[in-house]
Design an enzyme around this catalytic site. Structure first.
Site, PDB file in Angstrom:
ATOM      1  CB  SER A  56      -0.946   0.024   1.257  1.00  0.00           C
ATOM      2  OG  SER A  56      -0.124   0.127   2.578  1.00  0.00           O
ATOM      3  CE  LYS A  59      -2.855   1.741   5.024  1.00  0.00           C
ATOM      4  NZ  LYS A  59      -2.634   1.134   3.784  1.00  0.00           N
TER       5      LYS A  59
END
Length: 322
Positions: free
Chosen positions: A89, A167
């Site tokens: 991701s 993230k």
């Protein structure tokens, strides 16, 4: 009588030059070298010298291992820890995907003790209960294997808990985030973001972002998104949403492994203006005016130096006055 005197003289003359004669009453055992011999106790054993014998390396090794483990635990609990998040991701900022060398990142645990995460920071955090894991970690059945995996996770050689995520912070508490404008850009408080780190995985579909919002981030929470924008299960996913600041473990600072990718992890603030661009609402001629104002002190300083130099030269012989 005469013979005795002659004998005495012969003894004196036969002595080797430069060698001192033994004094009267001394025995051969009283020579100075005897003072350096080891003394014995009454039992016939040698007396112990004043120097203690150092412990051998093998006696110290268990203590060194225990100290190293304690220091490792303290450093990784309070200062920094190596993490591996096997998820794609954050491509290509961080490599973490099936079939590739997952990056090991050094996570700074001190910074956020004194400041809150800011937009653009790459952070590792504990996913809320509503977040579904991006990875699947098989729980070992053997206690020995579990212990080895736990130790490997401690030093970044094995996957950590499956609820740990990495993230990038996009928006903080009080800001409104939405997607997208006409150019497929995420917006915060109605302004489009500049995100040079975005990557679209070709196998994950067209290079477009999923629409959402507008959503106002609650105070004390963060809106998280992955750099691999079409391959990230982040705050956009229904049921996920913002992440509490209290869940943040630390800031990802350095890629430490593999060595071929050793580098700093850049914190690019997507909400900041581009370099050289005026701030919103600033007059068009503001940069030029500010530049001219900045040169005025320099011009005045140079003029003052020239004047002082001319005054000094006027005092020297052969130089005319000003």
């Amino acid at each position: 009588m005469h013979h005795g005197l002659i004998d005495g003289d012969d003894d004196q003359s036969s002595e080797v030059p430069g060698r001192h004669r033994r004094r009267a009453g001394e025995s051969p055992a009283d020579r100075p070298s005897v003072d350096y011999q080891n003394q014995t106790d009454t039992g016939g054993r040698k007396a112990r010298s004043g120097r203690r014998r150092r412990p051998t390396f093998w006696r110290e090794l268990p203590l060194l291992i225990v100290v190293a483990l304690v220091l490792t635990f303290l450093i990784q609990t309070f200062l920094a820890k190596v993490y591996v998040i096997p998820s794609g991701s954050m491509e290509t900022t961080l490599h973490g995907c099936t079939g590739c060398n997952n990056d090991r990142v050094l996570v700074d645990k001190i910074t956020y003790r004194f400041a809150d995460p800011a937009p653009g920071d790459v952070v590792v955090f504990r996913g809320p209960d509503s977040w579904s894991s991006e990875i699947s970690v098989q729980e070992p059945t053997s206690p020995v294997t579990r212990a080895l995996q736990g130790f490997g996770s401690l030093i970044g050689l094995a996957p950590p808990d499956e609820k740990d995520f990495v993230k990038r912070v996009i928006a903080v508490g009080g800001q409104t985030v939405s997607c997208c404008d006409s150019r497929d850009r995420v917006m915060v408080n109605g302004e489009p973001l500049n995100e040079p780190y975005i990557y679209y995985l070709p196998e994950a579909g067209p290079p477009r972002q999923s629409p959402f919002g507008p959503i106002t981030v609650p105070e004390g929470q963060l809106w998280m998104m992955g750099d691999s924008r079409n391959n990230s299960a982040d705050s956009r996913v229904p049921g996920h949403g913002p992440v509490p600041v209290a869940n943040v473990i630390g800031k990802a600072r350095v890629i430490v492994l593999p060595l071929s990718r050793l580098s700093w992890i850049q914190s690019v603030n997507p909400q900041s203006n581009a370099v050289g661009m005026p701030a919103p609402g600033a007059p068009a001629g503001a940069p030029l005016a500010l530049g001219l104002l900045g040169t005025l002190p320099l011009a005045a300083g140079r003029r003052r130096l020239h004047r002082r130099d001319a005054e000094l030269r006027s005092f020297l012989p052969g130089h005319p006055g000003p």
